[in-house]
Write a protein that holds these residues in place. Structure first.
Motif, PDB file in Angstrom:
ATOM      1  N   ILE A   1      14.323  -5.374  -1.364  1.00 56.81           N
ATOM      2  CA  ILE A   1      13.124  -4.539  -1.255  1.00 56.81           C
ATOM      3  C   ILE A   1      13.146  -3.391  -2.260  1.00 56.81           C
ATOM      4  N   VAL A   2      14.335  -3.021  -2.767  1.00 55.89           N
ATOM      5  CA  VAL A   2      14.414  -1.880  -3.683  1.00 55.89           C
ATOM      6  C   VAL A   2      13.747  -2.197  -5.020  1.00 55.89           C
ATOM      7  N   ARG A   3      13.466  -3.470  -5.313  1.00 52.61           N
ATOM      8  CA  ARG A   3      12.831  -3.849  -6.567  1.00 52.61           C
ATOM      9  C   ARG A   3      11.314  -3.674  -6.519  1.00 52.61           C
ATOM     10  N   TYR A   4      10.760  -3.444  -5.333  1.00 52.20           N
ATOM     11  CA  TYR A   4       9.304  -3.408  -5.202  1.00 52.20           C
ATOM     12  C   TYR A   4       8.781  -1.973  -5.230  1.00 52.20           C
ATOM     13  N   ARG A   5       7.555  -1.833  -5.775  1.00 55.84           N
ATOM     14  CA  ARG A   5       6.885  -0.552  -5.826  1.00 55.84           C
ATOM     15  C   ARG A   5       5.472  -0.702  -5.258  1.00 55.84           C
ATOM     16  N   VAL A   6       4.811   0.421  -5.053  1.00 54.27           N
ATOM     17  CA  VAL A   6       3.430   0.393  -4.559  1.00 54.27           C
ATOM     18  C   VAL A   6       2.568  -0.393  -5.526  1.00 54.27           C
TER      19      VAL A   6
ATOM     20  N   ALA B   1       0.838  -1.206   0.000  1.00 50.10           N
ATOM     21  CA  ALA B   1       0.000   0.000   0.000  1.00 50.10           C
ATOM     22  C   ALA B   1       0.865   1.245   0.000  1.00 50.10           C
ATOM     23  N   THR B   2       1.889   1.274   0.854  1.00 52.50           N
ATOM     24  CA  THR B   2       2.819   2.423   0.905  1.00 52.50           C
ATOM     25  C   THR B   2       4.214   1.894   1.133  1.00 52.50           C
ATOM     26  N   ILE B   3       5.196   2.667   0.687  1.00 54.14           N
ATOM     27  CA  ILE B   3       6.595   2.341   0.923  1.00 54.14           C
ATOM     28  C   ILE B   3       7.353   3.639   1.093  1.00 54.14           C
ATOM     29  N   ALA B   4       8.176   3.705   2.151  1.00 55.63           N
ATOM     30  CA  ALA B   4       8.937   4.927   2.432  1.00 55.63           C
ATOM     31  C   ALA B   4      10.315   4.545   2.941  1.00 55.63           C
ATOM     32  N   GLN B   5      11.276   5.447   2.682  1.00 52.88           N
ATOM     33  CA  GLN B   5      12.654   5.192   3.067  1.00 52.88           C
ATOM     34  C   GLN B   5      13.064   6.163   4.162  1.00 52.88           C
ATOM     35  N   ALA B   6      13.899   5.657   5.113  1.00 49.95           N
ATOM     36  CA  ALA B   6      14.438   6.501   6.175  1.00 49.95           C
ATOM     37  C   ALA B   6      15.823   5.999   6.533  1.00 49.95           C
ATOM     38  N   VAL B   7      16.638   6.909   7.090  1.00 46.87           N
ATOM     39  CA  VAL B   7      17.994   6.550   7.535  1.00 46.87           C
ATOM     40  C   VAL B   7      18.031   6.632   9.051  1.00 46.87           C
ATOM     41  N   ILE B   8      18.355   5.513   9.698  1.00 41.66           N
ATOM     42  CA  ILE B   8      18.425   5.428  11.156  1.00 41.66           C
ATOM     43  C   ILE B   8      19.842   5.017  11.542  1.00 41.66           C
ATOM     44  N   ASP B   9      20.521   5.900  12.295  1.00 36.63           N
ATOM     45  CA  ASP B   9      21.897   5.624  12.730  1.00 36.63           C
ATOM     46  C   ASP B   9      22.805   5.271  11.556  1.00 36.63           C
ATOM     47  N   GLY B  10      22.607   5.963  10.422  1.00 31.73           N
ATOM     48  CA  GLY B  10      23.458   5.743   9.260  1.00 31.73           C
ATOM     49  C   GLY B  10      23.067   4.556   8.411  1.00 31.73           C
ATOM     50  N   ASN B  11      21.994   3.819   8.809  1.00 30.91           N
ATOM     51  CA  ASN B  11      21.550   2.651   8.042  1.00 30.91           C
ATOM     52  C   ASN B  11      20.206   2.951   7.375  1.00 30.91           C
ATOM     53  N   SER B  12      20.072   2.459   6.146  1.00 29.44           N
ATOM     54  CA  SER B  12      18.842   2.691   5.383  1.00 29.44           C
ATOM     55  C   SER B  12      17.788   1.653   5.740  1.00 29.44           C
ATOM     56  N   HIS B  13      16.547   2.121   5.894  1.00 26.67           N
ATOM     57  CA  HIS B  13      15.417   1.253   6.187  1.00 26.67           C
ATOM     58  C   HIS B  13      14.278   1.613   5.225  1.00 26.67           C
ATOM     59  N   PHE B  14      13.564   0.562   4.740  1.00 24.55           N
ATOM     60  CA  PHE B  14      12.347   0.779   3.969  1.00 24.55           C
ATOM     61  C   PHE B  14      11.172   0.348   4.846  1.00 24.55           C
ATOM     62  N   TYR B  15      10.188   1.240   4.986  1.00 24.48           N
ATOM     63  CA  TYR B  15       9.011   0.959   5.810  1.00 24.48           C
ATOM     64  C   TYR B  15       7.828   0.744   4.873  1.00 24.48           C
ATOM     65  N   VAL B  16       7.199  -0.439   5.041  1.00 25.80           N
ATOM     66  CA  VAL B  16       6.176  -0.880   4.091  1.00 25.80           C
ATOM     67  C   VAL B  16       4.883  -1.165   4.838  1.00 25.80           C
ATOM     68  N   THR B  17       3.759  -0.794   4.227  1.00 28.20           N
ATOM     69  CA  THR B  17       2.442  -1.224   4.712  1.00 28.20           C
ATOM     70  C   THR B  17       1.751  -1.982   3.599  1.00 28.20           C
ATOM     71  N   LEU B  18       0.894  -2.930   3.984  1.00 24.53           N
ATOM     72  CA  LEU B  18       0.154  -3.734   3.020  1.00 24.53           C
ATOM     73  C   LEU B  18      -1.302  -3.312   2.988  1.00 24.53           C
ATOM     74  N   GLU B  19      -1.925  -3.524   1.857  1.00 28.42           N
ATOM     75  CA  GLU B  19      -3.329  -3.159   1.725  1.00 28.42           C
ATOM     76  C   GLU B  19      -4.180  -3.966   2.696  1.00 28.42           C
ATOM     77  N   GLY B  20      -5.056  -3.274   3.403  1.00 27.59           N
ATOM     78  CA  GLY B  20      -5.956  -3.926   4.340  1.00 27.59           C
ATOM     79  C   GLY B  20      -5.339  -4.252   5.677  1.00 27.59           C
ATOM     80  N   SER B  21      -4.113  -3.761   5.953  1.00 26.56           N
ATOM     81  CA  SER B  21      -3.446  -4.068   7.224  1.00 26.56           C
ATOM     82  C   SER B  21      -2.840  -2.781   7.792  1.00 26.56           C
ATOM     83  N   PRO B  22      -2.971  -2.547   9.103  1.00 24.92           N
ATOM     84  CA  PRO B  22      -2.383  -1.339   9.696  1.00 24.92           C
ATOM     85  C   PRO B  22      -0.918  -1.520  10.111  1.00 24.92           C
ATOM     86  N   GLU B  23      -0.385  -2.731   9.981  1.00 26.92           N
ATOM     87  CA  GLU B  23       0.967  -3.005  10.451  1.00 26.92           C
ATOM     88  C   GLU B  23       2.010  -2.291   9.592  1.00 26.92           C
ATOM     89  N   ILE B  24       3.111  -1.921  10.228  1.00 29.30           N
ATOM     90  CA  ILE B  24       4.251  -1.310   9.538  1.00 29.30           C
ATOM     91  C   ILE B  24       5.408  -2.294   9.599  1.00 29.30           C
TER      92      ILE B  24
END
Length: 637
Positions: free
Chosen positions: A588-593, A554-577
């Motif tokens: 994960i870099v191959r996937y899109r919304v 459903a959504t995908i976003a990137q963030a840097v935490i302590d110098g490390n890259s993280h992708f945060y993903v949500t799925l359709e119909g689910s509130p989990e991150i």
């Protein structure tokens, strides 16, 4: 006149005055002795005159000799005075025995203190008798060797128990027989519905609150300090009887007895005052014949009792459990348990069992402190006495608590209570080489070789994880979680109330899992084990630490935490991150919304319970809901 003259010369010679023309001075005695005999009322008369002077000639110490005046004074006592003194002494001894009730056993230190006192009194009595009797002075003097021999036997017995005596070190090392065990096989996996979450201090606090809810008891009774931990109907509880509040309360209630005991469930933290149909008549607070210590000792006068405990049988009847000691080395050393005496706290009924025949409901036949001492003997003298001081090869000891006292806790398994403590090298200060579990009913002991952190190090780590809350950790319990030896601790606030829980792997103790409930702490801990590879994929799946999921992104976003890259993903119909950390999950870099994805994630994020982690902050940025749990992804299919 000639007779008078001869008598006068004889008197002068006896007084030591030289008489011309005579060399006979054999009968001369000092003038002060003559004066003493003439003025001593006790020694006047045909039957006693000169007794005092003859005693001095017999070698008795004079007034200037240490103790001489005492012996001389007692020697001048009349026969009636001596008889009265002996009778008073016997009465005092009998009264003292009834009050202090020492075990009448030659291996009892308390008995030997009495024997030594009696030996000294006997030596004094024999010395006085030798001063009072000319005919038997030498006999009484020789008999003094008997009390001297008793003292010498005591000294020899003490020396015979020291480890330096050849063969003793091996005896010390084998008092407790310990074998190696398999932790995963021997210890059942934890059932969180039976994990005790409070320690003794918290049980005392809960017991006091329960007692306060019954006003008629509070005014008359207090709770004993016993608080024995037992298995009662398959659950770990602490139980303690009530006692009379003071002597006047005893006078008011001694006919009706003690009506209840306090029971604290260590899992649910529920405390209750259990009223008895038949009151407790034999207790610690009874001052006279029903005092439980006096009662059982006088019933078994030769038994040496160790630390007692208060327990319940399966019907809820209260019993006092008295382990019976046996010394195996020298006079006082090598203590172990050979029998157990049970005393019904209500009726006074006693039952005497050999240690191997003790009923299954009894949990504490071997006192905890004794088991720790026995294991430390085996750890110190494993290769002899000299090695315990010099080479110290394979020398180990049990770990201590944070307050410097003995550090141990209890583990409930089946119908029994096991004592647990860590084992460290004598040169180590913050790590263990393993731990022991000892059955407190049978004395069966097993060692489990596991290198890891000491209990106090684990406590400090847990407190550091929640340092902003200033919680204090209880002494750890040892649990089997997914086959892994695990420290489990309750985290208490300043009021002594349990607020959170913490788990730390004994071997991999760098990370701490916490939770507001035991179940949440478990999920967090299993997820942590799966993340760091301690659990295999199969173990993680079997334990529920990892779960599989698939769906459309459903959504995908990137963030840097302590110098490390993280992708945060949500799925359709689910509130989990879901958190995909790079570079481990670079795919994960191959996937899109809108793309369909399948992956495995940890069932619970370790940082979620703390509420202040960077992962939660990132979740807030990515998902728009600060404080939501972030599921850490472990693999992408």
């Amino acid at each position: 006149m000639a007779r008078d003259h001869d008598d006068l010369l004889r008197m002068l010679r006896m007084m030591g005055i030289p008489v011309p023309g005579s060399d006979e001075t054999d009968d001369a005695i000092p003038v002060d002795a003559v004066i003493g005999d003439a003025t001593d009322g006790d020694t006047a008369g045909p039957g006693t005159g000169g007794r005092h002077s003859r005693a001095k000639h017999a070698g008795a110490p004079g007034p200037g000799h240490p103790g001489g005046e005492l012996f001389d004074t007692i020697a001048r006592w009349s026969r009636r005075a001596l008889i009265i003194a002996v009778v008073v002494l016997v009465i005092l001894l009998a009264a003292s025995y009834w009050w202090f009730h020492p075990a009448l056993n030659l291996q009892s230190p308390q008995v030997w203190s009495w024997i030594l006192i009696i030996a000294v009194v006997a030596a004094v009595a024999l010395k006085v008798a030798s001063l009072r009797s000319d005919a038997h002075a030498k006999l009484f003097g020789r008999l003094i060797i008997v009390p001297v021999a008793v003292v010498a036997a005591f000294v020899v017995g003490v020396i015979a128990g020291t480890p330096i005596i050849p063969g003793n070190a091996e005896r010390y090392a084998t008092v407790l027989q310990t074998t190696n065990g398999d932790f995963a096989a021997d210890i059942e996996e934890v059932d969180y519905s039976e994990v005790p979450v409070i320690d003794r201090a918290s049980a005392v606090l809960l017991g006091a609150r329960a007692m306060g809810s019954i006003p008629e008891y509070v005014s008359q009774f207090e709770i004993s300090d016993a608080y024995s931990q037992i298995n009662y109907h398959g659950r770990p509880v602490r139980v303690s009887p009530l006692v009379y509040a003071d002597l006047f309360k005893w006078l008011s209630n001694r006919e009706t007895g003690i009506p209840a005991y306090v029971l604290v469930d260590m899992v649910t933290q529920q405390a209750e005052v259990v009223r008895l149909d038949e009151p407790i008549m034999y207790s610690e607070s009874e001052p006279l014949s029903r005092n439980i210590d006096r009662y059982v000792q006088l019933a078994y006068p030769s038994y040496m009792f160790d630390q007692k405990s208060f327990e319940l049988d399966e019907e809820g009847t209260p019993w006092w459990v008295y382990p019976v000691q046996r010394r195996t080395i020298g006079l006082f050393e090598g203590t172990t348990i050979q029998r157990v005496v049970l005393v019904n706290a209500c009726t006074g009924e006693t039952q005497d069992y050999a240690i191997e025949d003790v009923p299954a409901w009894v949990d504490r036949a071997y006192p905890s402190d004794l088991l720790i001492e026995q294991y430390n003997w085996s750890g110190a003298y494993v290769h002899g006495w000299l090695n315990s001081w010099l080479g110290q090869r394979d020398v180990v000891r049990t770990t201590s608590g944070t307050d410097g006292e003995l550090g141990y806790n209890y583990l409930a398994q089946g119908d029994d209570i096991y004592l647990y403590t860590g084992v460290s090298s004598v040169t180590a200060d913050s790590s263990i080489i393993g731990f022991i579990l000892v059955n407190q009913r049978t004395g069966e002991s097993h060692f489990y070789p596991v290198a890891g952190a000491t209990e106090d190090s684990a406590m400090a780590s847990a407190e550091g994880e929640l340092q902003n809350l200033r919680y204090q950790a209880t002494f750890p319990l040892l649990l089997n979680v997914a086959g892994e030896p695990t420290y489990f601790m309750s985290m208490k606030d300043d009021a002594g109330l349990v607020k959170m829980y913490a788990m730390i792997n004994v071997e991999h103790y760098q990370n701490v899992a916490t939770g507001n409930t035991v179940a949440a702490c478990q999920d967090s801990y299993l997820a942590m084990l799966a993340a760091d590879g301690t659990l295999s994929d199969e173990q993680a799946a079997a334990s529920g630490a990892q779960q599989d999921v698939s769906g459309a992104i459903a959504t995908i976003a990137q963030a840097v935490i302590d110098g490390n890259s993280h992708f945060y993903v949500t799925l359709e119909g689910s509130p989990e991150i879901y958190d995909f950390a790079l570079p481990d999950l670079l795919g994960i870099v191959r996937y899109r919304v809108g793309d369909t994805i399948s992956f495995t994630y940890m069932a619970e994020e370790p940082a979620a319970d703390a509420g202040d982690s960077e992962g939660d902050a990132a979740a807030g940025d990515a998902g728009g809901a600060a404080g939501e749990a972030v599921r850490q992804v472990t693999s992408i299919e």
